[in-house]
Design a protein around this motif. Sequence first.
Motif, PDB file in Angstrom:
ATOM      1  N   GLU A  76      15.870  58.075  55.539  1.00 31.89           N
ATOM      2  CA  GLU A  76      16.273  59.375  56.083  1.00 31.89           C
ATOM      3  C   GLU A  76      16.088  59.417  57.593  1.00 31.89           C
ATOM      4  N   GLU A  77      14.999  58.810  58.075  1.00 31.34           N
ATOM      5  CA  GLU A  77      14.754  58.741  59.520  1.00 31.34           C
ATOM      6  C   GLU A  77      15.864  57.935  60.205  1.00 31.34           C
ATOM      7  N   LYS A  78      16.281  56.847  59.569  1.00 34.57           N
ATOM      8  CA  LYS A  78      17.362  56.018  60.129  1.00 34.57           C
ATOM      9  C   LYS A  78      18.668  56.798  60.199  1.00 34.57           C
ATOM     10  N   ARG A  79      18.976  57.533  59.128  1.00 36.03           N
ATOM     11  CA  ARG A  79      20.224  58.314  59.114  1.00 36.03           C
ATOM     12  C   ARG A  79      20.207  59.384  60.201  1.00 36.03           C
ATOM     13  N   ALA A  80      19.079  60.096  60.303  1.00 38.41           N
ATOM     14  CA  ALA A  80      18.973  61.142  61.315  1.00 38.41           C
ATOM     15  C   ALA A  80      19.042  60.559  62.724  1.00 38.41           C
ATOM     16  N   THR A  81      18.430  59.401  62.925  1.00 33.96           N
ATOM     17  CA  THR A  81      18.434  58.772  64.249  1.00 33.96           C
ATOM     18  C   THR A  81      19.825  58.285  64.625  1.00 33.96           C
ATOM     19  N   ILE A  82      20.536  57.722  63.657  1.00 36.87           N
ATOM     20  CA  ILE A  82      21.905  57.257  63.929  1.00 36.87           C
ATOM     21  C   ILE A  82      22.799  58.438  64.304  1.00 36.87           C
ATOM     22  N   LEU A  83      22.683  59.536  63.561  1.00 34.83           N
ATOM     23  CA  LEU A  83      23.458  60.735  63.891  1.00 34.83           C
ATOM     24  C   LEU A  83      23.079  61.242  65.276  1.00 34.83           C
ATOM     25  N   PHE A  84      21.780  61.246  65.565  1.00 33.53           N
ATOM     26  CA  PHE A  84      21.287  61.675  66.877  1.00 33.53           C
ATOM     27  C   PHE A  84      21.888  60.817  67.992  1.00 33.53           C
ATOM     28  N   MET A  85      21.921  59.501  67.787  1.00 34.40           N
ATOM     29  CA  MET A  85      22.460  58.592  68.804  1.00 34.40           C
ATOM     30  C   MET A  85      23.947  58.825  69.040  1.00 34.40           C
ATOM     31  N   TRP A  86      24.708  58.999  67.961  1.00 33.24           N
ATOM     32  CA  TRP A  86      26.140  59.277  68.095  1.00 33.24           C
ATOM     33  C   TRP A  86      26.365  60.555  68.904  1.00 33.24           C
ATOM     34  N   LEU A  87      25.659  61.600  68.545  1.00 35.39           N
ATOM     35  CA  LEU A  87      25.804  62.871  69.264  1.00 35.39           C
ATOM     36  C   LEU A  87      25.400  62.725  70.730  1.00 35.39           C
ATOM     37  N   PHE A  88      24.281  62.053  70.943  1.00 37.41           N
ATOM     38  CA  PHE A  88      23.781  61.895  72.313  1.00 37.41           C
ATOM     39  C   PHE A  88      24.786  61.151  73.188  1.00 37.41           C
ATOM     40  N   TYR A  89      25.228  59.989  72.744  1.00 41.74           N
ATOM     41  CA  TYR A  89      26.098  59.165  73.586  1.00 41.74           C
ATOM     42  C   TYR A  89      27.492  59.768  73.749  1.00 41.74           C
ATOM     43  N   ILE A  90      28.030  60.362  72.693  1.00 38.51           N
ATOM     44  CA  ILE A  90      29.358  60.974  72.802  1.00 38.51           C
ATOM     45  C   ILE A  90      29.329  62.155  73.762  1.00 38.51           C
ATOM     46  N   VAL A  91      28.377  63.074  73.553  1.00 36.72           N
ATOM     47  CA  VAL A  91      28.297  64.263  74.405  1.00 36.72           C
ATOM     48  C   VAL A  91      27.934  63.880  75.841  1.00 36.72           C
ATOM     49  N   PHE A  92      26.976  62.964  75.996  1.00 37.55           N
ATOM     50  CA  PHE A  92      26.528  62.570  77.332  1.00 37.55           C
ATOM     51  C   PHE A  92      27.677  61.997  78.164  1.00 37.55           C
ATOM     52  N   PHE A  93      28.369  61.003  77.632  1.00 37.79           N
ATOM     53  CA  PHE A  93      29.425  60.348  78.406  1.00 37.79           C
ATOM     54  C   PHE A  93      30.689  61.205  78.499  1.00 37.79           C
ATOM     55  N   LEU A  94      30.995  61.952  77.435  1.00 32.37           N
ATOM     56  CA  LEU A  94      32.180  62.818  77.478  1.00 32.37           C
ATOM     57  C   LEU A  94      32.008  63.893  78.545  1.00 32.37           C
ATOM     58  N   TYR A  95      30.824  64.485  78.615  1.00 32.40           N
ATOM     59  CA  TYR A  95      30.565  65.507  79.623  1.00 32.40           C
ATOM     60  C   TYR A  95      30.636  64.910  81.028  1.00 32.40           C
ATOM     61  N   GLU A  96      30.039  63.744  81.206  1.00 30.10           N
ATOM     62  CA  GLU A  96      30.057  63.095  82.515  1.00 30.10           C
ATOM     63  C   GLU A  96      31.488  62.805  82.969  1.00 30.10           C
ATOM     64  N   ILE A  97      32.331  62.324  82.045  1.00 30.63           N
ATOM     65  CA  ILE A  97      33.728  62.005  82.387  1.00 30.63           C
ATOM     66  C   ILE A  97      34.502  63.258  82.758  1.00 30.63           C
ATOM     67  N   VAL A  98      34.351  64.296  81.924  1.00 29.27           N
ATOM     68  CA  VAL A  98      35.110  65.536  82.156  1.00 29.27           C
ATOM     69  C   VAL A  98      34.629  66.226  83.422  1.00 29.27           C
ATOM     70  N   TYR A  99      33.304  66.369  83.570  1.00 30.27           N
ATOM     71  CA  TYR A  99      32.764  67.168  84.677  1.00 30.27           C
ATOM     72  C   TYR A  99      32.927  66.487  86.034  1.00 30.27           C
ATOM     73  N   TYR A 100      32.708  65.178  86.059  1.00 33.84           N
ATOM     74  CA  TYR A 100      32.704  64.506  87.359  1.00 33.84           C
ATOM     75  C   TYR A 100      33.986  63.726  87.665  1.00 33.84           C
ATOM     76  N   ASN A 101      34.902  63.626  86.692  1.00 33.73           N
ATOM     77  CA  ASN A 101      36.137  62.894  86.941  1.00 33.73           C
ATOM     78  C   ASN A 101      37.389  63.740  86.748  1.00 33.73           C
ATOM     79  N   LEU A 102      37.383  64.630  85.746  1.00 31.84           N
ATOM     80  CA  LEU A 102      38.578  65.442  85.506  1.00 31.84           C
ATOM     81  C   LEU A 102      38.534  66.760  86.264  1.00 31.84           C
ATOM     82  N   PHE A 103      37.343  67.400  86.312  1.00 33.02           N
ATOM     83  CA  PHE A 103      37.243  68.666  87.029  1.00 33.02           C
ATOM     84  C   PHE A 103      37.663  68.561  88.500  1.00 33.02           C
ATOM     85  N   PRO A 104      37.265  67.496  89.217  1.00 33.29           N
ATOM     86  CA  PRO A 104      37.674  67.402  90.628  1.00 33.29           C
ATOM     87  C   PRO A 104      39.180  67.316  90.830  1.00 33.29           C
ATOM     88  N   LEU A 105      39.934  66.990  89.771  1.00 35.50           N
ATOM     89  CA  LEU A 105      41.393  66.910  89.898  1.00 35.50           C
ATOM     90  C   LEU A 105      42.044  68.286  89.888  1.00 35.50           C
TER      91      LEU A 105
END
Length: 384
Positions: A9-38
């Motif tokens: 259960e800890e592994k499942r929760a951690t894997i879900l946590f990692m997916w959410l973390f990396y997707i949201v982290f990089f998606l926000y960085e791309i949108v905020y610092y690369n698309l917004f300035p356009l």
Amino acid sequence: MMNTSLLQEEKRATILFMWLFYIVFFLYEIVYYNLFPLVPWLADTEPDAVWYILSFIKHFIITCLIPVTIYFFKKGNPEKVKYIIVITFLVTNLVTDIYYYFGSTDSYTSGNLVEIVLILFSPIFINKRFFHLVTWGLILKYILVGLFIQDPVILFPVILNIVLAILAYILLQRILIYVKALKNSYDEQLEGIVKGVIATLELKDPYTRGHSERVAEYAMSLAKATGKVKESELNHFYYACLLHDIGKVNIPDTILTKSGKLVDEEYEIVKMHPVVGAKAIEDVEGIADNIAVVYHHHERWDGKGYPDGLAGEEIPLVARITAIADAFDAMTSTRSYRPALPFEEAYKRIIDGSGSQFDPALVETFKQVYPDWMTISKHYYKDH
């Protein structure tokens, strides 16, 4: 160490946590610092070259965590992954924010949507320590940045994090209360089943009636006095003690109730009861974690016990504790082949067995808890 189901259960929760973390982290960085300035009306918010260099370093470090987390998964330590990710994220953000904004005239506009995900997702692990790390880590990060850059706008993310933390804490408390209720219900059912099994064994061998309950109470008293058995493990240790002789169901009645001395062939059958008992409970959730109680409670400190002839500290602590409790109650109980010994005589024999049959350190602790054992025995016989 976590048992198998909790680890999964800890592994499942951690894997879900990692997916959410990396997707949201990089998606926000791309949108905020690369698309917004356009966008024309936001063009003046584009960061300079220093910011991009710092961001690259931060992204590189966080990306490098992926092989590190894979290593911990393979080692069976997924519970450490979430701490590594959060601490790395907080430290890299703190360093880059202070480095970029300290002495700058730019208003503070850093941050990442993933911080909200971290706070709101933290209760899923049902772990107060992790929740406090995320909450206070984020708040402290903004406070430190605010102290360095002296920008009042920093108050907004601090207040937002506090509000989100309150909501997450309420959710965490509700989950903890629910889990505790489920655990109590499971423990009550398990105790009922265990005592039912013991009652069945006692019908087979009336001379052992009450033996399992008294051994469990004695062993609990001794375990608590050592301070070496975790509080969270005591319940399941108690149930394992109740079942320490469950393997005797495999012993023929003619041997179990024999009034005379056992012949060698009969004694070999008796010596198999720890093996049979351990096999019976190996798949029982919780109790299986204390299988050594059942399997090794007839081992001796000098290595002359059974079934494996372990010696000294090779014998698991829980089994060494149970061995003293089992021997003491066996001596003070009436059996088919002899009457009960006086408590004083049983006490003396336990002391005499220090260093040969029993762990010397545990015998010293036994001397301290002996008055408690007398009380346990008196209460048992009074109630029965």
